[in-house]
Design an enzyme around this catalytic site. Sequence first.
Site, PDB file in Angstrom:
ATOM      1  N   HIS A   1     -24.568   3.097  -7.463  1.00  0.00           N
ATOM      2  CA  HIS A   1     -23.836   3.144  -8.737  1.00  0.00           C
ATOM      3  C   HIS A   1     -24.405   2.132  -9.739  1.00  0.00           C
ATOM      4  CE1 HIS A   1     -20.508   5.951  -8.583  1.00  0.00           C
ATOM      5  NE2 HIS A   1     -20.089   5.512  -7.414  1.00  0.00           N
TER       6      HIS A   1
ATOM      7  N   HIS B   1     -23.805   3.374  -1.297  1.00  0.00           N
ATOM      8  CA  HIS B   1     -23.181   4.172  -2.355  1.00  0.00           C
ATOM      9  C   HIS B   1     -22.898   3.309  -3.590  1.00  0.00           C
ATOM     10  CE1 HIS B   1     -20.359   7.571  -3.553  1.00  0.00           C
ATOM     11  NE2 HIS B   1     -19.967   6.602  -4.349  1.00  0.00           N
ATOM     12  N   GLU B   2     -22.305   2.127  -3.361  1.00  0.00           N
ATOM     13  CA  GLU B   2     -21.954   1.262  -4.491  1.00  0.00           C
ATOM     14  C   GLU B   2     -23.196   0.669  -5.151  1.00  0.00           C
ATOM     15  OE1 GLU B   2     -19.077   1.649  -5.481  1.00  0.00           O
ATOM     16  OE2 GLU B   2     -18.296   2.478  -3.619  1.00  0.00           O
TER      17      GLU B   2
ATOM     18  N   CYS C   1     -17.118  10.693  -3.954  1.00  0.00           N
ATOM     19  CA  CYS C   1     -17.205   9.659  -4.988  1.00  0.00           C
ATOM     20  C   CYS C   1     -16.046   9.831  -5.953  1.00  0.00           C
ATOM     21  CB  CYS C   1     -18.529   9.800  -5.735  1.00  0.00           C
ATOM     22  SG  CYS C   1     -18.729   8.607  -7.072  1.00  0.00           S
TER      23      CYS C   1
HETATM   24 NI    NI Z   1     -18.855   6.563  -6.127  1.00  0.00          NI
END
Ligand code: NI
Length: 195
Positions: free
Chosen positions: A145, A141-142, A99
């Site tokens: 976030h 993953h995004e 990341c």
């Molecule tokens: Ni990330």
Amino acid sequence: MSVRPIRITGDPVLHTRAAPVTSWDDSLQELLIDMVDTMRAAPGVGLAAPQIGVSQQVFVWEWTDDEGVFHQGAVINPTLKIGPRHRGKPDPDLDLEGCLSVPDLRFPLGRSDRVVLGGITPQGNPVQISAQGWLARIFQHEYDHLQGNLYIDRLRFRDKREARADIRDNGWGAPGNSWLPGVDDFESDHEAEEA
Ligand code: NI
């Protein structure tokens, strides 16, 4: 157009759920351009708005798969349908995730192999994308976030403990840390596989 500093873990914006976008105005288009510039400069395969300090439900991606197909896009106010969860131990090589907000570290994390991303395009149109493999990982993953979660929050106990120690050793884990692609020497010796 500008490359913006990338916030590092410990900054509250990374650990807070982002707000939905409500207006499709020039500032949104400017944000998207800056996000793509920053992602390319890092370099990374994805970037979520909170990573540059903007708590809005927006992420972008750019990734070339093993067959040489280029995947690229941006989504506003995304939804994510996540397929069957990964079972068993993550593969120490194939499942290695990173990341840009935890720069230079890598840990294995099992992810679902299939997702369906929904949301709205920068032009204001609804979009739905089915993804598999690494693209499915990027979307998970995004999306994380935007919920205020980092991949390190999902690691197995021992990896999480190691990640926390590395973060502490780097002086991160507290508000106010960031790095600027092209200026600070992070990520330059890796393939662009971080997000
Ligand atoms: Ni990330």
